[in-house]
Design an enzyme around this catalytic site. Structure first.
Site, short mmCIF file in Angstrom:
data_model
loop_
_atom_site.label_atom_id
_atom_site.label_comp_id
_atom_site.label_asym_id
_atom_site.label_seq_id
_atom_site.Cartn_x
_atom_site.Cartn_y
_atom_site.Cartn_z
N SER A 97 1.05 -1.27 0.01
CA SER A 97 0.09 0.00 0.03
C SER A 97 0.93 1.11 -0.15
CB SER A 97 -0.84 0.15 1.29
OG SER A 97 -2.03 0.81 1.02
N HIS A 230 -7.90 -5.54 0.74
CA HIS A 230 -6.86 -4.82 0.81
C HIS A 230 -5.47 -5.49 1.42
CE1 HIS A 230 -4.60 -1.22 0.15
NE2 HIS A 230 -4.25 -0.98 1.43
#
Length: 259
Positions: A97, A230
């Site tokens: 990320s 995610h």
């Protein structure tokens, strides 16, 4: 120079397990709001065959008293200072990320210095050529907490503890500011192999957006999509570890995967 380098190393980098002599070295860069300890399970699983280091950003855990960084470039420069420029052991990078963005800037700095990474793993992030207007960092605390909860990266109990929230919100907001205000600056593409990993149900990046990382390197590119959101790398930890190990093995000492 040696004293400064050593001090910066202790400040920015964490080593949780002993590595075997000559083990390939891998540096993990955490996500927004994340800390070095997120990668303790990865370090335990990879050691001693891999020399694992994990970055500790300012403003959290044992660096809580420091002001958090507010730009991706600032974080990348901090990590670069922590890496001993006299150590020619090849280094692999893994960024998840926000860590993928910091890792990309770090990889560019290392390449400029004549020390390109052996391989760059990018996880859970679209390529820097895909820009999107985002302003979560400008909203109130409730909006920031809601966004974090959506990604399922922080235990719900922590987000409901007011004392913990007071400690983590400043760094979390600074991280979101760094991510949302980041724009890629012009510069050469990377030369190193680049391996992109993502979850098939990630609300922040599609597999097609993850594939745009191929635009950032002249080296070999791979994309691997796993079941999950995610933070797919928690549920798919063993698969991700196998991918890391097989990539480092495939590169071999001739391309810098071993010291």
């Amino acid at each position: 120079m040696a004293d400064r380098s050593s001090a910066e190393h202790r400040l920015w980098l964490r080593s949780f397990h002993q590595a075997a002599p000559g083990a390939p070295r891998l540096l993990f860069l955490p996500h927004a709001g994340g800390s070095a300890s997120f990668y303790v399970p990865f370090s335990k699983a990879l050691s001693p065959a891999v020399d694992v280091l994990s970055v500790q950003y300012p403003g959290r855990q044992d660096r809580l008293a420091e002001p958090p960084a507010t730009s991706v470039q600032e974080l990348a420069r901090g990590v670069l200072r922590a890496l001993d420029e006299r150590d020619d052991t090849p280094l692999a990078l893994f960024g998840h990320s926000m860590g993928a963005m910091v890792g990309h800037e770090l990889a560019r700095l290392l390449q400029d210095a004549g020390r390109p990474p052996a391989v760059f793993f990018v996880s859970g992030r679209r390529g820097p050529s895909v820009e999107r207007a985002e302003d979560v960092h400008q909203g109130g605390d409730a909006r920031l907490i809601e966004e974090v909860a959506k990604l399922d990266g922080t235990h719900e109990a922590l987000l409901q503890d007011e004392d913990i929230l007071r400690m983590i919100l400043p760094a979390l907001r600074a991280d979101y500011r760094a991510v949302e205000t980041y724009r890629r600056t012009p510069g050469p593409r990377l030369d190193c192999p680049l391996v992109a990993l993502t979850g098939d149900a990630d609300p922040r990046v599609t597999p097609e957006e993850a594939r745009t990382w191929s635009e950032e390197t002249d080296g070999p590119f791979e994309l691997h999509v796993y079941p999950g959101g995610h933070f797919y790398l928690r549920e798919q930890q063993q698969a991700v570890l196998s991918r890391i190990e097989s990539t480092l093995r495939r590169l071999g000492p001739g391309t810098g995967a071993a010291a």
